[in-house]
Design an enzyme around this catalytic site. Structure first.
Site, PDB file in Angstrom:
ATOM      1  CE1 TYR A 154      -1.653  -1.874  -8.808  1.00 34.63           C
ATOM      2  CE2 TYR A 154       0.069  -1.060 -10.264  1.00 34.63           C
ATOM      3  CZ  TYR A 154      -1.145  -0.888  -9.638  1.00 34.63           C
ATOM      4  OH  TYR A 154      -1.857   0.255  -9.841  1.00 34.63           O
ATOM      5  CD  GLU A 176      -5.136  -0.280  -9.194  1.00 35.22           C
ATOM      6  OE1 GLU A 176      -6.213  -0.129  -8.577  1.00 35.22           O
ATOM      7  OE2 GLU A 176      -4.139   0.440  -9.014  1.00 35.22           O
TER       8      GLU A 176
END
Lengths: 377, 291
Positions: free
Chosen positions: A100, A188
């Site tokens: 991530y 993101e």
């Protein structure tokens, strides 16, 4: 402005960030014959809401037949009130590891914040809560460079696979460049994956800073592709800052803070606001009549409260706008008005000289809110 | 006394030749503010109603001893203008400009902090006024009254509302400050209330916040530890629909903070009097300073 996944990936292309080969589909006819992608192919619903996977908006097709079947199922699907009108078809890669990464502005530190974790591909908010040590946070001053040394350090801290350090560093550098030079409020990627085809950004969640619209021509192109709720279209065309709410007291005010406060005072008096409508600073008569027109379209409105505190905005111009929009009209709802600040006595004079039996003037914000709630009951 | 500006402040206006800049600078001057110069590249040597124009801040400062810059330049030039003012010797820069890209804002803040000791108010703010002494910005001075209450707010119109409520009850203000609601404001609540605490002529503080961000929570913590003067606070947005979250990243950064409820709780436990509507600000302050 939040982008669709495919729009974020168009930016990936611009900033040389590796992502899967893909095709965008707006009409199923486009894939009737064949697609120039190799199977397996992931069919992804393009909606601006989370949880599309669980809702059945993402499927993997192993051949053309399945591709047609899944595309047909997903196109038009209702995911939490969002109708799927666009599909993104992507070549599926074999995923070895999922990470991530995100780039955003930390307002309280007044610095950029990079968050990196080896626990990608899952709910990162849960990771942050349950295992905060697995989420590496690194702040960087907005006039500083993101050097290779810093990236190596955070890759180490996050315990990513060191074998891929070089490719991960490259992709992080380009994502950071996209965040800064591309004027993104948020970039993101979940997952950032190590695949059999190299390190790739498999998903994209990108928000643009619309104050930077003048720097990038594509901001406007993206904006045109993002649907506006029907209830807000009219207001947007008129250049008003409008959000539809559930109550019955229509609100018009100047300045976001004052309008927000007006909603609160209406609630304090037992009512509920039908909307948030900010006519902004320096509003002219036309702005006020446009605002009243927008409220007319809302059937839930039972009374209207106009709350103005003149700074740059002149109360006489606001009053002229109210008179212009209401003169000689049989109003559908009562309007309660409170004018204070710059030129308020002139404004009140104008209203007095143009009486309308459904227009009421109150001196304070509280008493005006109380009356608007009463009249709309 | 007052904070940040007073009758001795010498103001240079960036963008004095523009419509907005000219209108407000002349209003500030008419109020009694020492508006000593304006800048506009290429227009040095001209003047606007007697206020001399210089090509650069450096020239303006060396000729007029200006120490406060008031900025009205368009968003695309704002970062450059603010940095020019700081490096040109202005100790306080008040940036009214709205719509500056966040990256420019964050970038100029970072440089100011590392390389200068100038203070920045704004951007996207209404400026500040020390009633009876100086007005630097776009606040309507008619509603103010010289006195001893410091007012600080993120929202322009709510600042006016609060000041109006105080003045109505004959409670004057030492300085009224709008810090602006942009993602990276120069001065924060804490920077301002710290100065109010130190100012001998400020007896109480009104702080007006709104939903979003964590500036009010941080201020609450600061108040608890460092502020001895009475604080009256109002938070707008109790019933506002929740704002959009900046992805999961935004949710992780803000945690459970940012809501009106949390802000009100933390300010209350820090000892501030939190009122339910802006109309109550005046009465609450009256009570706080008499008690």
């Amino acid at each position: 402005m939040d982008l669709f996944e495919y729009q974020g990936k168009l930016l990936y292309k611009e900033f040389d960030i590796k992502h899967p080969n893909s095709k965008l589909v707006k009409n199923l006819i486009e894939i009737q014959e064949s697609v120039e992608l190799s199977y397996p192919i992931v069919v992804k619903a393009q909606v601006q809401v989370g949880g599309r996977g669980k809702a059945g908006g993402i499927k993997i097709a192993n051949n053309h037949e399945e591709l047609i079947k899944y595309s047909d199922e997903i196109m038009g699907m209702d995911i939490k009130g969002h109708i799927v009108e666009i599909l993104l078809l992507e070549e599926a890669s074999k995923i070895l590891e999922e990470y991530y990464i995100s780039f955003t502005l930390d307002r309280s530190e007044k610095k950029y914040l990079i968050m990196l974790s080896s626990k990608g591909g899952m709910d990162i908010e849960k990771v942050a809560e349950d295992n905060p040590d697995d989420l590496i946070k690194h702040h960087i001053g907005a006039s500083e460079e993101l050097t290779e040394d810093i990236i190596h350090e955070i890759i180490g801290k996050a315990k990513l696979n060191q074998e891929y350090t070089k490719s991960i560093t490259d992709i992080i550098q380009n994502l950071f460049l996209m965040f800064v030079k591309g004027d993104c409020d948020l970039v993101e990627v979940n997952p950032l994956a190590i695949t059999d085809a190299g390190v790739m950004a498999l998903d994209s969640k990108v928000a643009l800073d619309m104050n930077a619209k003048y720097k990038h021509s594509y901001f406007e192109d993206f904006e045109k592709e993002i649907p506006i709720p029907e209830s807000e279209k009219n207001a947007k065309e008129k250049g008003l800052n409008f959000i539809k709410l559930d109550g019955s007291v229509g609100i018009i005010g100047n300045g976001a803070g004052l309008v927000m406060s007006t909603l609160d005072v209406v609630a304090e008096n037992g009512g509920n606001a039908a909307n948030f409508l900010d006519i902004g600073g320096g509003a002219k008569a036309e702005t006020v009549s446009a605002a009243l027109e927008v409220l007319e379209a809302d059937k839930n409105v039972k009374s209207v409260l106009i709350n103005i505190f003149g700074g740059i905005t002149r109360c006489d111009l606001v009053a002229e706008g109210i008179v212009e929009a209401t003169k000689g009209k049989d109003l559908v709802w009562p309007i309660v008005i409170r004018l204070d600040g710059t030129n308020s006595s002139e404004g009140l004079e104008i209203l007095k000289n143009n009486p309308n039996e459904k227009i009421f003037i109150e001196e304070s914000m509280d008493s005006a809110a109380r009356l608007a709630v009463e009249r709309g009951a | 006394m007052s904070i940040l500006i007073d009758e001795n402040s010498r103001v240079v206006v960036q963008g004095l030749t523009g419509r907005e800049g000219q209108f407000h600078a002349l209003r500030n001057k008419a109020y009694g503010t020492n508006v000593v110069a304006g800048t506009r590249p290429g227009k040095g040597g001209e003047n606007v109603e007697g206020i001399p124009i210089f090509d650069t801040i450096k020239d303006a400062v060396s000729e007029t001893n200006a120490d406060v810059a008031l900025t009205f330049v368009p968003p695309s030039f704002a970062k450059e203008a603010v940095l020019e003012a700081a490096f040109g010797g202005c100790k306080l820069i008040v940036c009214i400009t709205e719509g500056i890209p966040a990256k420019d804002e964050a970038g100029m803040y970072d440089i100011l902090k590392k390389e200068t000791d100038s203070l920045l108010l704004g951007p996207n703010c209404p400026g500040l006024i020390s009633p009876g002494k100086a007005n630097v910005g776009i606040m309507p001075h008619e509603i103010t009254l010289p006195g001893n209450i410091g007012v600080v707010s993120r929202s322009g119109t709510l600042t006016y509302q609060a000041v109006h409520e105080l003045t109505k009850l004959n409670i004057g203000q030492s300085t009224c400050i709008g810090i602006g609601g942009d993602p990276v404001p120069g001065m924060s609540f804490i920077d301002v209330i710290e100065k109010f605490e130190k100012d001998d002529d400020t007896n109480g503080i009104v702080m007006i916040g709104e939903i979003g961000g964590t500036a009010e929570e941080e201020a609450a913590e600061y108040i608890k530890k460092n502020i001895s003067k009475p604080v009256v606070s109002y938070i707008a947005g109790v019933t506002a629909p929740p704002g959009k979250k900046m992805g999961h990243a935004g949710a992780i950064v803000s945690g459970n903070k940012g809501t009106a409820k949390v802000k009100i709780q933390e300010l209350t436990s820090a000892g501030a009097t939190v009122v339910k509507t802006p109309t109550e600000i005046g009465e609450a302050m009256k009570e706080a300073i008499s008690g």
